[in-house]
Design an enzyme around this catalytic site. Structure first.
Site, short mmCIF file in Angstrom:
data_model
loop_
_atom_site.label_atom_id
_atom_site.label_comp_id
_atom_site.label_asym_id
_atom_site.label_seq_id
_atom_site.Cartn_x
_atom_site.Cartn_y
_atom_site.Cartn_z
N PHE A 11 64.37 -19.34 41.04
CA PHE A 11 64.54 -18.59 42.28
C PHE A 11 63.22 -17.94 42.73
O PHE A 11 62.78 -18.10 43.86
CB PHE A 11 65.64 -17.54 42.07
CG PHE A 11 65.75 -16.53 43.16
CD1 PHE A 11 66.04 -16.92 44.46
CD2 PHE A 11 65.58 -15.17 42.89
CE1 PHE A 11 66.14 -15.97 45.48
CE2 PHE A 11 65.68 -14.23 43.89
CZ PHE A 11 65.96 -14.63 45.19
N ILE A 12 62.58 -17.24 41.81
CA ILE A 12 61.33 -16.55 42.19
C ILE A 12 60.19 -17.56 42.32
O ILE A 12 59.44 -17.55 43.30
CB ILE A 12 60.99 -15.45 41.16
CG1 ILE A 12 62.10 -14.39 41.17
CG2 ILE A 12 59.63 -14.81 41.48
CD1 ILE A 12 62.09 -13.45 40.00
N ASP A 31 58.60 -27.23 35.13
CA ASP A 31 59.91 -26.59 34.94
C ASP A 31 60.78 -27.56 34.14
O ASP A 31 60.73 -28.77 34.37
CB ASP A 31 60.55 -26.30 36.31
CG ASP A 31 61.59 -25.20 36.23
OD1 ASP A 31 61.41 -24.16 36.90
OD2 ASP A 31 62.59 -25.37 35.49
N LEU A 76 55.84 -17.84 34.98
CA LEU A 76 57.17 -17.31 35.29
C LEU A 76 58.26 -17.91 34.41
O LEU A 76 59.40 -17.43 34.43
CB LEU A 76 57.51 -17.62 36.77
CG LEU A 76 57.15 -16.57 37.83
CD1 LEU A 76 55.70 -16.18 37.79
CD2 LEU A 76 57.50 -17.09 39.22
N ALA A 117 54.61 -12.88 34.27
CA ALA A 117 55.84 -12.18 34.69
C ALA A 117 56.48 -11.49 33.51
O ALA A 117 56.73 -12.11 32.48
CB ALA A 117 56.82 -13.19 35.29
N TYR A 149 65.76 -9.78 24.51
CA TYR A 149 65.03 -10.14 25.73
C TYR A 149 63.91 -9.12 26.00
O TYR A 149 62.78 -9.48 26.27
CB TYR A 149 66.02 -10.18 26.91
CG TYR A 149 65.39 -10.59 28.21
CD1 TYR A 149 64.73 -11.81 28.32
CD2 TYR A 149 65.46 -9.78 29.34
CE1 TYR A 149 64.14 -12.19 29.52
CE2 TYR A 149 64.89 -10.16 30.53
CZ TYR A 149 64.23 -11.36 30.63
OH TYR A 149 63.66 -11.74 31.81
N LYS A 153 59.86 -10.12 25.82
CA LYS A 153 58.96 -9.93 26.97
C LYS A 153 57.90 -8.87 26.66
O LYS A 153 56.76 -8.96 27.11
CB LYS A 153 59.74 -9.57 28.25
CG LYS A 153 60.58 -10.70 28.81
CD LYS A 153 59.85 -12.02 28.99
CE LYS A 153 58.81 -12.01 30.08
NZ LYS A 153 58.16 -13.36 30.23
#
Ligand code: UDP
Length: 323
Positions: A11-12, A31, A76, A117, A149, A153
């Site tokens: 989406f981003i 991707d 991302l 990201a 998560y 990150k």
């Protein structure tokens, strides 16, 4: 510039791709389509400045092939969505840790700038009035897989900063707060497209927990506008930036606003977290960004309100009938 976007079919990533192509950059997307889709990038297929590579960032050979020729990497690709992470804990850890390590290692090998990201999840349960980049992280037990998560990150951030300080790799880190807008699907959590779809179908809106928990939603268009200066502003190197809209709303109020705007007569149905997320789940009560730093460095601030977001998501879903 020649730019690689890992996770560019998400989406981003696909919104960023559209914007960078518009600004005349040459864009390659890698991707694995785990949560992204060809649908998101179908508009660019005919564009000669766009290249798509189907593959995973866990595959060093493919990654090396796509990193080598570019000037800059937008990283991302990651496991996204609370429900996805809970249902795929191992894969999520692997992609966020090993995948990012691969991206940073190869970017260092070929001397490429990396824009990484990250997420507001790194703050965990810190429910301060506003969260600034240097604030403490407050996390729960390792038996609650949601927190993995946050940790993966955070480890990505540590790695990127270590490459910056020790190896002089140019990196910029941004932490996204809840980002939403037209085109987002509600398959992996993502409450806004989910409520909109439920309201338009006249189905009950599924509120989890008491609904008193709050979130701050940012329009995808605002997020893309925040990302562009990070590519070129030299002052941003080695820095971390919150990207979000401080307008806070409870999930109950969000449900009501969606129903009102969609002119829906749906009901609200409440589910306990146990019912939908299993026994070992913990939610955060609130998550409000402090965006002074990005404002100061780039002049960016959000321009679109929650009303704008809901209107746009309703309009998009009505037009595309993607439900
Ligand atoms: N949520 C909800 N109903 C849904 C999906 C999500 O009430 O169908 C809640 C979720 O429990 C959380 C908030 O909405 O408190 C935002 O969820 P989302 O998955 O969009 O993002 P998060 O902030 O959890 O990363």
């Amino acid at each position: 510039m020649k730019i690689l976007i890992t996770g560019g079919a998400g989406f981003i990533g696909s919104n960023l791709t559209r914007r960078l192509l518009k600004e005349k950059h040459v864009v390659t997307v890698i991707d694995d389509l785990s949560t992204g889709s060809m649908e998101n990038i179908k508009d660019f297929k005919e564009n000669k400045h766009f290249h798509f590579e189907l593959g995973s960032i866990l595959d060093i050979d493919i990654l090396e092939k796509v990193i080598k020729p570019v000037d800059l990497v937008f990283h991302l690709a990651a496991a996204v969505g609370v429900e996805y992470i809970i249902n795929n804990p191992l894969k999520s850890i692997e992609i966020n840790v090993q995948g990012t390590e691969n991206v940073l290692k190869l970017s260092h090998k070929y001397k490429k700038k990396v824009i990484l990201a990250s997420t507001s999840e790194v703050y965990g349960k810190n429910g301060n009035d506003t969260l600034s980049e240097n604030d403490d992280r407050i996390l729960g037990s390792t038996t609650i897989s949601r927190w993995s998560y946050s940790n993966t990150k955070a480890l990505d951030e540590f790695l990127a900063l270590a490459y910056y300080h020790e190896k002089k790799l140019p990196v910029v880190i941004f932490r996204l707060f809840n980002t939403t807008g037209p085109g987002q699907v509600g398959d992996y959590g993502m409450v806004v497209p989910r409520f909109v779809k439920q309201a338009l179908l006249e189905k009950p809106l599924t509120v989890y927990g008491s609904g008193d928990q709050t979130r701050c939603f940012t329009h995808i268009y605002d997020v893309i506008n925040a990302l562009l200066p990070l590519m070129t502003n030299e002052k941003c190197l080695g820095e971390i930036f919150n990207i979000g809209n401080p307008q806070e709303v409870s999930i109950n109020a969000l449900a009501e606003a969606v129903m009102r705007k969609a002119d829906s007569s749906s009901q609200i149905i409440r589910h306990s977290y146990d019912e939908v997320m299993g026994k070992n789940f913990e939610d955060m009560k609130r998550r409000v960004p402090n965006i002074d730093k990005i404002k100061k460095f780039t002049g960016w601030s959000p321009t679109l309100s929650l009303d704008n977001i809901i209107d746009d998501v309703i309009k998009y879903n009505k037009e595309t009938l993607r439900f």
